[in-house]
Design a protein around this motif. Structure first.
Motif, PDB file in Angstrom:
ATOM      1  N   UNK A  15       0.834  -1.206   0.000  1.00  0.00           N
ATOM      2  CA  UNK A  15       0.000   0.000   0.000  1.00  0.00           C
ATOM      3  C   UNK A  15       0.870   1.260   0.000  1.00  0.00           C
ATOM      4  N   UNK A  16       1.947   1.241   0.788  1.00  0.00           N
ATOM      5  CA  UNK A  16       2.869   2.384   0.821  1.00  0.00           C
ATOM      6  C   UNK A  16       3.507   2.608  -0.543  1.00  0.00           C
ATOM      7  N   UNK A  17       3.956   1.526  -1.190  1.00  0.00           N
ATOM      8  CA  UNK A  17       4.594   1.665  -2.495  1.00  0.00           C
ATOM      9  C   UNK A  17       3.588   2.137  -3.541  1.00  0.00           C
ATOM     10  N   UNK A  18       2.352   1.616  -3.508  1.00  0.00           N
ATOM     11  CA  UNK A  18       1.327   2.073  -4.437  1.00  0.00           C
ATOM     12  C   UNK A  18       1.064   3.566  -4.293  1.00  0.00           C
ATOM     13  N   UNK A  19       1.056   4.029  -3.056  1.00  0.00           N
ATOM     14  CA  UNK A  19       0.784   5.447  -2.793  1.00  0.00           C
ATOM     15  C   UNK A  19       1.906   6.344  -3.310  1.00  0.00           C
ATOM     16  N   UNK A  20       3.147   5.883  -3.212  1.00  0.00           N
ATOM     17  CA  UNK A  20       4.292   6.746  -3.509  1.00  0.00           C
ATOM     18  C   UNK A  20       4.894   6.529  -4.889  1.00  0.00           C
ATOM     19  N   UNK A  21       4.646   5.373  -5.505  1.00  0.00           N
ATOM     20  CA  UNK A  21       5.128   5.155  -6.863  1.00  0.00           C
ATOM     21  C   UNK A  21       4.115   5.786  -7.809  1.00  0.00           C
ATOM     22  N   UNK A  22       4.216   7.096  -7.946  1.00  0.00           N
ATOM     23  CA  UNK A  22       3.206   7.876  -8.635  1.00  0.00           C
ATOM     24  C   UNK A  22       3.862   8.920  -9.517  1.00  0.00           C
ATOM     25  N   UNK A  23       3.057   9.546 -10.362  1.00  0.00           N
ATOM     26  CA  UNK A  23       3.547  10.586 -11.241  1.00  0.00           C
ATOM     27  C   UNK A  23       3.775  11.889 -10.504  1.00  0.00           C
ATOM     28  N   UNK A  82       1.745   4.203 -13.237  1.00  0.00           N
ATOM     29  CA  UNK A  82       2.531   5.440 -13.212  1.00  0.00           C
ATOM     30  C   UNK A  82       3.005   5.807 -14.606  1.00  0.00           C
ATOM     31  N   UNK A  83       3.467   4.819 -15.375  1.00  0.00           N
ATOM     32  CA  UNK A  83       4.000   5.087 -16.711  1.00  0.00           C
ATOM     33  C   UNK A  83       2.914   5.536 -17.691  1.00  0.00           C
ATOM     34  N   UNK A  84       1.682   5.104 -17.467  1.00  0.00           N
ATOM     35  CA  UNK A  84       0.589   5.521 -18.338  1.00  0.00           C
ATOM     36  C   UNK A  84      -0.027   6.855 -17.917  1.00  0.00           C
ATOM     37  N   UNK A  85       0.490   7.457 -16.869  1.00  0.00           N
ATOM     38  CA  UNK A  85      -0.026   8.743 -16.414  1.00  0.00           C
ATOM     39  C   UNK A  85      -1.302   8.646 -15.625  1.00  0.00           C
ATOM     40  N   UNK A 114       1.278  13.129 -13.777  1.00  0.00           N
ATOM     41  CA  UNK A 114       2.148  13.166 -14.954  1.00  0.00           C
ATOM     42  C   UNK A 114       3.199  12.060 -14.916  1.00  0.00           C
ATOM     43  N   UNK A 115       3.321  11.333 -16.010  1.00  0.00           N
ATOM     44  CA  UNK A 115       4.201  10.166 -16.043  1.00  0.00           C
ATOM     45  C   UNK A 115       5.656  10.579 -15.873  1.00  0.00           C
ATOM     46  N   UNK A 116       6.415   9.875 -15.053  1.00  0.00           N
ATOM     47  CA  UNK A 116       7.843  10.191 -14.907  1.00  0.00           C
ATOM     48  C   UNK A 116       8.619   9.808 -16.152  1.00  0.00           C
ATOM     49  N   UNK A 117       9.790  10.423 -16.319  1.00  0.00           N
ATOM     50  CA  UNK A 117      10.662  10.056 -17.434  1.00  0.00           C
ATOM     51  C   UNK A 117      11.259   8.680 -17.207  1.00  0.00           C
ATOM     52  N   UNK A 118      11.590   8.366 -15.945  1.00  0.00           N
ATOM     53  CA  UNK A 118      12.170   7.056 -15.639  1.00  0.00           C
ATOM     54  C   UNK A 118      11.571   6.500 -14.359  1.00  0.00           C
ATOM     55  N   UNK A 146       8.654   4.498 -26.003  1.00  0.00           N
ATOM     56  CA  UNK A 146       8.879   5.935 -26.076  1.00  0.00           C
ATOM     57  C   UNK A 146       8.377   6.695 -24.873  1.00  0.00           C
ATOM     58  N   UNK A 147       7.715   5.995 -23.933  1.00  0.00           N
ATOM     59  CA  UNK A 147       7.223   6.643 -22.727  1.00  0.00           C
ATOM     60  C   UNK A 147       8.221   6.512 -21.592  1.00  0.00           C
ATOM     61  N   UNK A 148       7.706   6.258 -20.394  1.00  0.00           N
ATOM     62  CA  UNK A 148       8.559   6.104 -19.218  1.00  0.00           C
ATOM     63  C   UNK A 148       9.566   4.971 -19.424  1.00  0.00           C
ATOM     64  N   UNK A 149      10.829   5.258 -19.146  1.00  0.00           N
ATOM     65  CA  UNK A 149      11.891   4.263 -19.277  1.00  0.00           C
ATOM     66  C   UNK A 149      12.054   3.551 -17.928  1.00  0.00           C
TER      67      UNK A 149
END
Length: 552
Positions: free
Chosen positions: A340-348, A419-422, A426-430, A454-457
């Motif tokens: 749950x913590x990782x889901x909350x923080x692994x964000x755009x 996260x990568x799909x926004x 906003x989607x991170x670059x990496x 071509x999106x998030x690496x």
């Protein structure tokens, strides 16, 4: 009585206008930090098991600064040390708009770069990095991530074995191992020996450092499985060991990870800080509860620096170790609260998201398939009789990385994809996974099935060890795991065990490297570059050089 430094100073959590300095002293005292000739912070020591510590929070500093500082115990200046060959230690604050450099590594045996130590373990990359940074002009944000096995509590060097013999005498209570630490005071000495080597001490005094444990900080293969945990809980000395190990980790490593705000919310901090005497009972009770009920405390922590979000993930203490195949998530590497913590923080939002996982998320595919197969067999995919054999294989071969926690792999894949799909801003670059543990280094670009090119690496970066190189024989085994033949065997085994597929796929970029190394990632805007340093030439005083770099 005049106080002196037993350990430190360590520069820990740093913000745009704040810096945290941690010290251990040999007697209770007032610790003062002086910056530019003025005392800017003072703190009374607190006591745990007869050892004395202070955490000083310096506030009101300018952004993006590097300011020389001094440490006073009472009225006596104790840092910097006179005649030090190193530059003055500085408090580094972060610049929200500045470029960011993350140094990272794991697995360090303290040898002092003695000739005998170099022959056995290789050059110490923390010492080498200190020598390099002492000669460099450091621009932008610089942070050191120590991601596991900061100390080896179960594999001791001769100075620590001699210490145990001197404090224990001939009798070892409860059948405790004579060559492993068990009590809090023994852990305190283990940390002292690891961090008082002069170059390492200077490095930790001048570079903001975040830490997270791995198994050897407690014991090899810590929480590999429910069977491993049950066997250890049956040993009469283990509860003292786990209590001492987690309590010492909270004091020596975790406390400095926290900002002043996070520390004020920590359930243990106020009890320790305000204790009228020794806070040993409070720390021991907390540590034992954290072992018995892993969900009672969150060791994972987040750090935002520049345009980078760093997520230091606990993949050890909080594991859920059930084998109930019916209830998905009964076995996971983070536990329910950790996911749950990782889901909350692994964000755009940030340009870059870094997940620091001590054990690699992505391994050579042959090893990943073997771990996934083994988890399925241990859960009964091939019936009841192979399960004990699977458990013995799991413990013998250390099959306990993310690949052995397929629920966690799928859930992490979902989070990365969102996260990568926004879908989370906003989607991170990496999205980068930084890891250690395995004693060899590599890079692996990762593809997500439901994220367009071509999106998030997404990339796995591994740098390990700092000082504990593999033997020649083990290096040959590592090379074998990357072979096509072993990959095919692993893939067949997972299909026979009916292991579901995941949304992530990857392939190693180039060869693995099995020497001592320290990794670095440089972020500027939405660009990122990974580098690996080693010091294989020039003897024990060699400066590290870049042996590989790549855009990520």
């Amino acid at each position: 009585m005049t106080a002196s430094l037993r350990l430190g100073p360590l520069l820990r959590h740093a913000g745009p206008t704040t810096a945290t300095v941690w010290v251990e002293t040999d007697t209770p005292c007032t610790v003062r930090i002086r910056v530019d000739g003025a005392v800017t912070a003072a703190s009374e020591t607190f006591t745990v098991h007869g050892h004395h510590y202070a955490v000083c929070e310096i506030t009101g500093l300018p952004e993006g600064a590097a300011l020389p500082y001094e440490v006073f115990l009472g009225e006596d200046r104790v840092w910097p040390e006179p005649d030090s060959p190193f530059p003055p230690s500085v408090l580094r604050t972060t610049a929200p708009e500045g470029p960011t450099r993350l140094l990272y590594g794991s697995c360090r045996r303290p040898t002092g770069d003695t000739p005998e130590g170099v022959v056995r373990y290789g050059p110490d990359m923390l010492r080498a990095t200190a020598r390099r940074l002492a000669r460099e002009e450091v621009d932008g944000n610089l942070v050191l991530l120590l991601i596991g096995d900061q100390v080896y509590a179960d594999e001791l060097e001769e100075p620590m074995r001699s210490f145990l013999a001197s404090v224990r005498g001939p009798a070892v209570p409860d059948g405790a191992p004579g060559d492993e630490v068990v009590h809090y005071g023994e852990y305190a000495e283990l940390y002292r020996q690891a961090w008082t080597d002069p170059p390492v001490r200077w490095l930790l005094s001048t570079v903001p450092t975040l830490m997270i444990f791995d198994d050897h900080d407690i014991r090899d293969d810590w929480n590999t499985s429910e069977a491993w945990r049950g066997a250890m809980d049956g040993r009469p000395w283990w509860r003292r060991r786990i209590t001492s190990g987690l309590g010492a980790y909270w004091v020596y490593q975790h406390l400095g990870n926290l900002s002043a705000e996070a520390r004020s919310k920590d359930p243990l901090w106020a009890r320790v800080r305000d204790a009228s005497g020794d806070a040993a009972d409070a720390v021991d009770g907390f540590a034992l509860l954290a072992h018995d009920e892993p969900s009672s405390y969150r060791w994972s922590h987040r750090y935002d620096v520049g345009s980078v979000r760093v997520l230091m993930a606990d993949t050890r203490c909080s594991r859920a170790l059930g084998e109930d195949a019916v209830h998905e998530g009964s076995r996971s590497i983070l536990g329910a609260e950790g996911h749950e913590w990782l889901d909350e923080n692994l964000a755009g939002g940030p340009d870059h998201v870094v997940v620091a996982s001590t054990v690699p998320v992505v391994l050579p595919s042959a090893v990943h398939h073997l771990e996934a197969w083994n988890e399925a067999v241990c859960a009964g995919a091939w019936g009841e009789w192979p399960r004990p054999l699977g458990e013995r294989l799991r413990q013998a071969m250390d099959l306990e990385h993310w690949g052995a926690f397929q629920y966690s792999m799928r859930r992490l894949g979902d989070a990365v994809g969102a996260a990568a799909r926004g879908e989370r801003g906003p989607a991170p670059a990496t999205v980068l996974f930084l890891s250690g543990d395995v004693h060899f280094s590599y890079a692996a670009p990762v593809r997500h099935r439901h994220v367009a090119e071509g999106g998030t690496r997404v990339t796995q970066l591994v740098s390990s060890p700092l000082c504990n190189q593999l033997s020649a024989g083990t290096r040959r085994v590592v090379r074998l795991t990357a072979s096509r033949a072993v990959h095919v065997v692993g893939r067949v085994l997972t299909r026979l065990a009916r292991v579901p597929g995941i949304d992530l796929s990857w392939k190693l970029d180039g060869k693995t490297y099995a020497g001592n190394t320290i990794g670095e990632v440089v972020f500027e805007g939405r660009d990122a570059e990974a580098l690996w340093y080693h010091a294989s030439e020039g003897g024990i005083d060699a400066l590290p050089g870049v042996h590989r770099r790549m855009r990520v």
